[in-house]
Design an enzyme around this catalytic site. Structure first.
Site, short mmCIF file in Angstrom:
data_model
loop_
_atom_site.label_atom_id
_atom_site.label_comp_id
_atom_site.label_asym_id
_atom_site.label_seq_id
_atom_site.Cartn_x
_atom_site.Cartn_y
_atom_site.Cartn_z
CG HIS A 234 -2.05 -0.94 1.14
ND1 HIS A 234 -3.36 -0.56 1.22
CD2 HIS A 234 -2.06 -2.27 0.93
CE1 HIS A 234 -4.14 -1.63 1.08
NE2 HIS A 234 -3.37 -2.68 0.91
CE1 TYR B 168 -4.94 3.51 8.90
CE2 TYR B 168 -5.50 3.18 11.20
CZ TYR B 168 -4.72 2.88 10.11
OH TYR B 168 -3.72 1.95 10.22
N PRO C 254 -3.93 -0.76 18.96
CG PRO C 254 -5.92 -1.78 18.30
CD PRO C 254 -5.19 -1.28 19.50
CE1 TYR D 179 -0.87 3.53 9.40
CE2 TYR D 179 0.15 2.67 7.40
CZ TYR D 179 -0.90 2.67 8.32
OH TYR D 179 -1.95 1.82 8.14
C1 DHB Z 1 -4.87 -3.46 10.64
C2 DHB Z 1 -4.89 -3.23 11.99
C3 DHB Z 1 -4.53 -2.00 12.47
O1 DHB Z 1 -4.52 -1.76 13.78
C4 DHB Z 1 -4.16 -0.98 11.62
O2 DHB Z 1 -3.83 0.23 12.12
C5 DHB Z 1 -4.12 -1.22 10.28
C6 DHB Z 1 -4.48 -2.46 9.79
C7 DHB Z 1 -5.28 -4.78 10.12
O3 DHB Z 1 -5.71 -5.63 10.90
O4 DHB Z 1 -5.22 -4.97 8.89
#
Ligand code: DHB
Length: 391
Positions: A72, A202, A294, A386
């Site tokens: 990506h 997001y 996450p 990122y």
């Molecule tokens: C995924 C999980 C995430 O916490 C994130 O920021 C981006 C992708 C995923 O599970 O694909």
């Protein structure tokens, strides 16, 4: 059994460490409480930082990722009716991220380790670290049939996750720990559905965060912010899809494609750092020492970063008797860890809705997003984190 490095935990930290050590001519043995099927079948993180994909390729472990993973070169962010593209590659001199699920990484690393003659004991119980403050630390465990066994090592590593015995082998009074729990959970689903968008989305919505991500062209992964104490039984599939449609379809006439949900669950969000990553000849790596929420997908990548530093330090100690790298390991690893903690906290705070937030704080969050949407400098800072900070 004798080995140079005894590793508890067959997740990303333990497996990358075993491979890196093998490449340096150092022997290790992994013990893991789960079965191989459980390790290879548990669906978790999905996103690899740029340097992790390069490391896998350099180690000869990147063939299937190159075929089946998806690079990506940007991400999409959204708030209210505004949707914008953040061009990761343009902002970082050509770096990208790759969606290649954690369990696929583990499948590839386990197969390669076993093909190299590496030893991994799955399904063990009663795992305990002993004599970590001597020069012959041990890992005691039982095989699945109940037979007791022991690894006698030069160094031992707790790569055994947040709940493993590694961190607890250091007395609580001697551990320096910091944590933050958020009043948020993530309800995650896997669904048979077509791709809705070419990038991750997001989204901050007044009802809460939502994230659209993917696993394969036929399987999509989606998350919504929920109460961390909520019960998944309160979320029939229709309620989940209704929330996803509301939270994601706010910009233009774009529509989310839905489908059949085949897995769902709720996880709590927390930030945690145990700065005491070493005691004697025991070293902690990955989730055993730190947890990130996450948002931003840093957990797996940070575990790999720890063991890259640790493997070089163990190599210097075992091949040249130079322990300076091991002495520096916590401080070196923590500089990256705290930056990943900062980034994950920032993304979480900016994108989630907190009922306890004051109207002032709420407007600051919206201004954060508005600034990010319009500032190339702000976007470059997010992109740099990122895709993975340089070493
Ligand atoms: C995924 C999980 C995430 O916490 C994130 O920021 C981006 C992708 C995923 O599970 O694909």
């Amino acid at each position: 059994t004798r080995t140079q490095v005894g590793i508890v935990g067959c997740g990303p930290a333990g497996l990358f460490l075993a491979h890196l050590l093998h490449r340096a001519g150092i022997e290790s043995v992994i013990v893991e409480s789960r079965t191989r099927e459980a390790v290879e079948g548990t669906i978790r993180a999905g996103l690899l930082e740029h340097w992790v994909t390069e490391l896998m390729r350099d180690m000869g472990l990147g063939d299937r990722m190159a075929r089946e993973g998806h690079a990506h070169d940007g991400i999409t962010l959204q708030y209210g009716a505004t949707r914008f593209h953040l061009p990761l590659d343009e902002l970082t001199g050509g770096k990208r991220v790759t969606l290649y699920p954690q369990h696929e990484v583990l499948i590839d690393l386990i197969a390669a380790r076993l093909a190299d003659g590496g030893r991994i004991h799955f399904g063990v119980s009663d795992t305990a670290f002993h004599d970590i403050e001597t020069d012959r630390p041990r890992i005691a465990f039982r095989h699945p049939d109940g037979t007791p066994d022991e690894l006698s090592c030069d160094y031992v590593v707790g790569a055994d996750g947040f709940h493993g015995p590694g961190r607890r082998a250091i007395p609580a009074a001697e551990r320096r720990e910091y944590d933050r729990t958020y009043p948020f959970g993530w309800l995650g689903i896997l669904a048979h559905a077509p791709l809705s968008w070419h990038e991750l989305i997001y989204a901050r919505h007044e009802e809460g965060f939502a994230l659209l991500t993917t696993r394969t062209p036929e399987i999509q992964r989606l998350y919504i912010q929920c109460d961390p104490r909520d019960d998944i039984a309160n979320w029939p599939d229709e309620r989940i899809w209704a929330a996803l449609h509301r939270r994601l379809e706010t910009a233009g006439d774009w529509k989310l494609a839905d489908g059949r949900i085949f897995q769902k669950g709720i996880i709590p969000l927390r930030s945690f750092v145990c700065e005491t990553m070493r005691r004697g000849r025991l070293f902690l790596a990955g989730d055993a020492a730190h947890i990130v929420p996450p948002t931003g997908a840093k957990g797996l990548n940070l575990a790999v970063a720890d063991v890259l530093v640790l493997s070089r330090a163990l190599e210097a100690a075992l091949r040249r008797g130079d322990e300076s790298g091991l002495d520096a390991y916590p401080a070196t690893a923590l500089r990256r860890i705290w930056k990943a903690e900062r980034f994950s906290w920032m993304m979480t705070t900016m994108l989630h809705v907190d009922a306890a937030e004051t109207p002032f704080e709420h407007r600051i969050r919206m201004a954060d997003l508005d600034f990010l949407a319009g500032s190339r400098n702000a976007q470059a800072a997010v992109a740099e984190n990122y895709v993975g900070l340089p070493f």
